[in-house]
Enzyme design. Structure first.
Site, PDB file in Angstrom:
ATOM      1  N   LYS A   1       0.862  -1.181   0.000  1.00 60.29           N
ATOM      2  CA  LYS A   1       0.000   0.000   0.000  1.00 60.29           C
ATOM      3  C   LYS A   1       0.899   1.232   0.000  1.00 60.29           C
ATOM      4  O   LYS A   1       1.970   1.232   0.647  1.00 60.29           O
ATOM      5  CB  LYS A   1      -0.875  -0.037   1.262  1.00 60.29           C
ATOM      6  CG  LYS A   1      -1.938   1.061   1.334  1.00 60.29           C
ATOM      7  CD  LYS A   1      -2.832   0.838   2.571  1.00 60.29           C
ATOM      8  CE  LYS A   1      -3.940   1.869   2.687  1.00 60.29           C
ATOM      9  NZ  LYS A   1      -4.819   1.589   3.859  1.00 60.29           N
TER      10      LYS A   1
ATOM     11  N   SER B   1      -9.758   1.515   2.729  1.00 59.56           N
ATOM     12  CA  SER B   1      -8.844   2.327   1.949  1.00 59.56           C
ATOM     13  C   SER B   1      -7.780   1.537   1.198  1.00 59.56           C
ATOM     14  O   SER B   1      -7.195   2.038   0.245  1.00 59.56           O
ATOM     15  CB  SER B   1      -8.147   3.336   2.861  1.00 59.56           C
ATOM     16  OG  SER B   1      -7.326   2.656   3.805  1.00 59.56           O
TER      17      SER B   1
ATOM     18  N   SER C   1     -10.013  -1.047   6.831  1.00 62.45           N
ATOM     19  CA  SER C   1      -9.388  -0.768   5.535  1.00 62.45           C
ATOM     20  C   SER C   1      -8.668  -1.933   4.885  1.00 62.45           C
ATOM     21  O   SER C   1      -8.250  -1.829   3.734  1.00 62.45           O
ATOM     22  CB  SER C   1      -8.414   0.411   5.660  1.00 62.45           C
ATOM     23  OG  SER C   1      -9.132   1.621   5.692  1.00 62.45           O
TER      24      SER C   1
END
Lengths: 112, 504, 503
Positions: free
Chosen positions: C80, C155, C179
């Protein structure tokens, strides 16, 4: 006790985020809506309940020995300054702290 | 403006201090392992943590926690077993994260005190104290310490383009994060101080204490120890508190005293003229000997403090505190009292020696090497003859003190001997013997010198006989000179008196 | 030759270790799959091809020297874009950090590299992880590989999508309120949020420091277990004060039966009005699959669950405001040009650098921490946190794990969530876990009968019982496979064979 545009402008000033007029309106309605959503927090009897700031059980007293660069993290000057938008020699550079006639409290180089 | 002593007859000053001390004797910063440095080129001791890089996390320096606990123990604070670090927010780039990691309502050390002995001329700033009442002494004052908390220092900023590096006219500022994250302890007193002299003595005592603990070099000049003073005044006898002003940029004990004295007089002048004192931060300008407004504080700053989620809570164990306690050395006042008892020193001398841990241990080394009854002479030599520039050993001082205590040399000779052995390591006793400087106590030889002097100084002898007894000092001096400093001045004095009395 | 997306991480590491293929070949296959699939998925913000090939070559070199290889030897992995990795940018999908070169490497990233993984790139996300759809990325959207008209969740949407599209077998995400778990659920992959403190946060750009936790995505539970081993094998991280040691035995008992294990269910949540019918049905099947293996369902309750969202939206924004204060354009990040004063530069840099949601959260946080307000919201929120933690403690006396929904629905369409607060409801079933610091994992349990999109069940376990949690997750995965609902390791069908041949 809804937040007014003026309240929100003060918060934005504090948080150093410049908002235009449209954003200010949007943020004002957002904040009021969000705060409404938080009301359940105030509905419990919390007398005597100890807050949990850290979800780490009994973990405490976490410290490191006083050993220089034990983890090899010191940054070379080019890396340290590499992402900065403005530098001079080996230093980070910022514009004038005070504008014309503006009074700002942070005249000292020291924290207090 | 009126004089401080006059002002303080009508007004009472209420003074509190905030003292920041960098823990300069540590090797690394508070929350990362960057080296502590004072003189390195800008930004040479930085890492993701102290530059506030995204994703970097703090880990507290264990030794810094030990040091603050030692500082608390040395000032009779209660050590709080449970405490937390907080984040204190303000947008200013000298704090790389735009918040300072500091402590919240509970500090590691709370509710201590430091006892002051205010003596000499400075004691008379207190109107209820007069030298006539207590000619040699002074008074004691116990100053409460509210708290000592742990935090991190800010980066250094240099303001460029203005005059004298002043911020007001600067066009830009340069930031060096070497200092950012240096372990810093902040001590806050209760507003218990009543005169600038008390504030000065407090700082001096605190500095001695921290130096003795070995936690900092405590240099006001270089900024490793910094002091802000809050002062307000009220009519004598009044109970409430006046509006206070805060004094910054104080970089010497004298500045602290003078800035507070100036501010007390200034506030009195404002109030006596019917004005009001504004709550403001003022800057001390040593060259102009005045304070100037830096910032008017209308509302309290909102730092949005909250417990730092990145730092685990503290719950100090008995063991940890006991370990810190064991590392607290003898403190200046304890040492002074021991010196008075163990070595029969005068209290003032003992206090002077005990104030600086290096001087105290030098004294004790020398004291070990002399006969017990000669120890006060060791103190005398260190206090009156040594200066910081002299490179002498404690053994040399011991030897020199023995020579003086046994009347083998005079003080005048001692100065000369000291010059000669400075930096050489030579034994003063051997040097005195080699050079034949040993003071004579042979009464017959001294009597001969006296007679020679009396014969030469007819005028002075006449004056003496006419009643001017002070002239004896001149005659002793002449004897010393004639004997090239080798005669014992006390014996000369005795013989002179005898001779002058006989032939009257 | 196999396609890279047909292989699990374990199979790749095994193949590289045995010499069936080289790490460079694997890296090339992964980069090839990325090249073929990215135009439609757009999971990545940066593809670090050169870095990947250089590191893969080193892995091959080690093998040639007969040096020991790690448990992830040659496994392509995506991070990420809030995780620092030297040699890549770390942008947090924000204009603020558009040009930010990582000055150091995050511990979680380093540990995967130490295990021999090959870093192929950095994945898209909601800006600074504020969001549940990856739509708040400042750069581009990411599409759900099961239906590119839909969001991947967020996310960590980029990481979930990259794994679901078969571009990489594993990826790391971060989970502050759901997330990792919600995008795993939307994309039909396994996603784990370990207990708070199990994985170091050092080098992961912080959102809510007391809530954030890094965890892996994989297409099967065993790959997630394999990755967890690599994350914790180095012991506690001395650079993260909240990190704690955990043993690396995630694979040891993974296949052990779950007979007698008590699975807690909360009826009010399983029948929550926000749940779509297909999700409700699938959850019932998941329960049945565990029961069929001898697990015992027990009814439990979390009394303060309704307060969790409110507590979360106090604590999260407060910590976010504080964590994002450092972005002032001085040391790094966007700097507004030509400002006369520092204050102006700061306010304008932040105005341009942050997107709308990042501004909202920071303003909310700044408000909540203000003196006077703090006592009305922040302090009580942390007290409510204690109540929620106690609820879990009580529930875990009666059961070993909890089974809950992962998200109210399957993946929604772009733009479907019209207001920020509507989006916040996505976290309904996931956030209490972050508040208490417990472990959670989402396991795909089939496709929705109406939406034909993946559905997951969420399992939650007590803090530091992460091994047990994964064992139950594996049992659930096995059960759903046996029931013919979901095949472990499955790649979104539209992308399974595009590029990625292991040559």
């Amino acid at each position: 006790m809804a937040l007014t545009r003026e309240d929100v402008r003060d918060i934005a000033d504090y948080a150093r985020i410049a908002l235009d007029k449209r954003e200010l309106d949007e943020m004002t309605s957002y904040l009021n809506e969000a705060i409404e959503m938080l009301q359940p927090i105030r509905e419990y009897d919390l007398a005597g309940v100890v807050p949990t700031y850290h979800p780490i059980g009994d973990l405490c007293n976490v410290m490191a020995p006083d050993e220089p660069d034990a983890h090899g993290r010191a940054l070379a000057i080019d890396v340290a300054l590499g992402n900065a938008g403005a530098t001079r020699d080996r230093a980070f550079r910022v514009p004038s702290i005070l504008g014309n006639g503006e009074v700002d409290g942070r005249c000292q180089t020291s924290a207090s | 403006m009126r004089l401080l002593r006059e002002v303080l007859r009508d007004w009472e000053a209420v003074i509190g201090l905030e003292v920041h001390t960098e823990l300069t004797t540590l090797k690394t910063k508070m929350f990362c392992d960057c080296r502590l440095s004072h003189d390195d080129p800008p930004n040479s001791n930085v890492c993701p943590v102290c530059l506030g890089m995204p994703g970097a996390l703090p880990v507290p320096n264990e030794k810094a926690i030990e040091y603050i606990v030692m500082a608390g123990l040395a000032t009779d604070c209660q050590i709080q077993r449970r405490s937390l670090f907080y984040r204190k927010h303000y947008f200013y780039p000298d704090m790389s994260k735009n918040f300072q990691t500091t402590q919240g309502p509970v500090a590691f050390c709370m509710h201590g005190h430091l006892d002051l002995e205010v003596t000499g001329e400075g004691a008379t700033e207190r109107p209820d104290f007069t030298v006539e009442k207590d000619p040699d002494g002074g008074y004691m004052a116990s100053i409460r310490i509210l708290r000592i908390h742990m935090e991190e220092d800010a980066a250094k900023m240099v303001h460029v383009g203005g005059s004298e590096g002043r911020i007001a006219s600067a066009t830009e500022s340069l930031i060096d994060y070497n200092r950012c994250g240096t372990p810093l302890i902040e001590l806050v007193t209760q507003p218990d101080l009543r005169t600038p002299e008390e504030a000065r003595v407090f700082m001096e005592r605190l500095r001695q204490t921290f130096l003795t603990l070995g936690i900092s070099d405590c240099s006001l000049e270089s900024g490793s120890m910094r002091c802000d003073g809050n002062v307000s005044i009220r009519r004598r006898g009044a109970r409430g508190l006046g509006t206070k002003t805060e004094m910054k940029n104080i970089n010497s004990f004298k500045s602290l005293h003078d800035a507070l004295a100036y501010e007390i007089c200034r506030q009195a002048e404002v109030l006596e003229a019917g004005g009001v004192v504004r709550q403001e931060t003022r800057h001390w300008e040593p060259s102009k000997r005045r304070t100037v407004v830096m910032r008017v504080k209308e509302t309290a700053d909102d730092y949005r403090m909250y417990p730092d989620p990145d730092l685990a809570p503290f719950c100090l164990s008995d063991d940890f505190v006991a370990r810190c306690r064991a590392r607290v050395p003898e403190l200046p006042l304890e040492k002074r009292d021991r010196f008075v008892v163990a070595y029969a020193l005068k209290r003032a001398d003992a206090a002077q020696l005990a104030a600086d841990p290096r001087v105290a241990s030098f004294f004790e080394e020398a004291a070990c090497a002399v006969a017990k009854e000669h120890v006060p002479m060791v103190a005398n030599v260190i206090i009156n003859l040594l200066s910081a520039t002299k490179a002498v050993t404690s053994a040399q001082v011991a030897s020199l003190a023995t020579l003086l205590a046994t009347d083998a040399i005079t003080f005048m000779q001692a100065r000369e001997v000291l010059e000669l052995v400075d930096g050489t390591g030579d034994d003063p006793q051997r040097l005195v013997d080699e050079r034949g400087m040993r003071q004579s106590t042979d009464t017959e030889a001294l009597a001969a010198t006296v007679d020679e002097v009396l014969a030469r100084c007819v005028d002075q002898v006449r004056q003496y006989r006419e009643g001017n007894k002070k002239v004896i000092g001149y005659l002793v001096g002449q004897c010393m000179r004639t004997s090239r400093g080798t005669g014992n001045p006390k014996l000369f004095n005795t013989i002179l008196c005898e001779r002058l009395a006989q032939e009257g | 030759m196999p396609n890279i997306s047909e292989l699990s991480a374990a199979q790749i590491a095994y193949g590289v270790t045995c010499g069936d293929f080289t790490a460079v070949e694997v890296a090339q296959a992964s980069l090839d799959a990325i090249e073929a699939r990215e135009p439609e998925v757009q999971a990545f913000l940066e593809i670090s091809g050169d870095l990947a090939l250089a590191i893969a070559a080193k892995t091959d070199e080690r093998r040639a020297r007969c040096a020991p290889l790690g448990s992830l030897a040659g496994v392509p992995v995506a991070f990420k874009d809030n995780m620092q990795l030297v040699g890549t940018r770390t942008t947090c999908a924000s204009r603020m950090l558009e040009h930010f070169d990582s000055p150091f490497t995050a511990t979680c990233v380093q540990r995967l590299l130490d295990a021999g993984a090959t870093p192929v790139g950095k994945t898209n996300m909601d800006e600074f992880a504020f969001g549940s759809s990856t739509e708040s990325s400042a750069f581009h959207r990411t599409c759900n590989p099961w239906d590119t008209q839909r969001v991947p969740g967020g996310s960590s949407g980029g990481s979930a999508a990259a794994v679901a599209a078969g571009e990489v077998p594993i990826a790391l995400g971060s989970d502050t309120g759901g997330s990792i778990r919600q995008p795993a659920s939307f994309c039909g992959v396994v996603g784990m949020k370990p207990s708070y403190g199990v994985v170091s946060r050092y080098g992961v750009v912080a959102f809510g420091s007391s809530l954030d936790q890094v965890g892996p995505f994989g297409r099967c539970v065993s790959d997630v277990a394999l990755t967890m081993n690599a994350l914790v094998a180095g012991g506690r991280d001395p650079l993260d004060s909240t990190s704690q040691a955990m043993s690396a035995g995630f694979l040891d008992n993974l296949e052990q039966p779950v007979e007698g294990i008590r699975v807690g269910v909360i009826t009010s949540l399983m029948e929550h009005e926000a749940l779509s019918a297909e999700v409700r049905t699938a959850l019932a099947e998941a329960c049945a699959a565990l029961e069929a293996q001898g697990a015992r369902l027990v009814e439990v309750e979390l009394r303060h669950m309704e307060a969790a969202i409110a507590a979360y939206y106090v604590i999260g924004p407060a910590e976010a405001f504080s964590n994002l204060a450092r972005f002032d354009g001085v040391r790094y990040g966007f700097r507004a040009p030509d400002c006369a004063t520092l204050a102006e530069q700061t306010a304008r840099s932040r105005a341009y650098g942050f997107g709308a949601e990042a501004k909202r959260r920071q303003l909310l946080g700044a408000y909540l921490l203000a003196s006077g307000v703090y006592d009305r919201y922040y302090y009580p929120a942390q007290q409510v946190r204690t109540l929620i933690t106690n609820d879990y403690r009580d529930a875990f006396m009666r059961c070993d794990v909890l089974l809950l929904p992962a998200a109210p629905t399957t993946a929604f369409r772009f733009g479907e969530m019209s207001s920020p607060t509507q989006m916040y409801a996505q976290d309904l079933f996931t956030i209490s876990n972050n508040i208490a610091g417990n472990a959670g994992v989402c396991v795909p349990i089939g496709l929705g009968v109406q939406s034909l999109m993946p559905i997951a069940a969420q399992l939650q376990g007590p803090a530091f019982k992460d091994h047990v949690l994964l064992r139950v997750a594996r049992a659930l995965e096995r059960g759903m496979e046996e029931a013919g609902r979901m095949r472990p390791g499955v790649v979104a069908p539209a992308f399974a064979r595009r590029g990625g041949v292991l040559a």
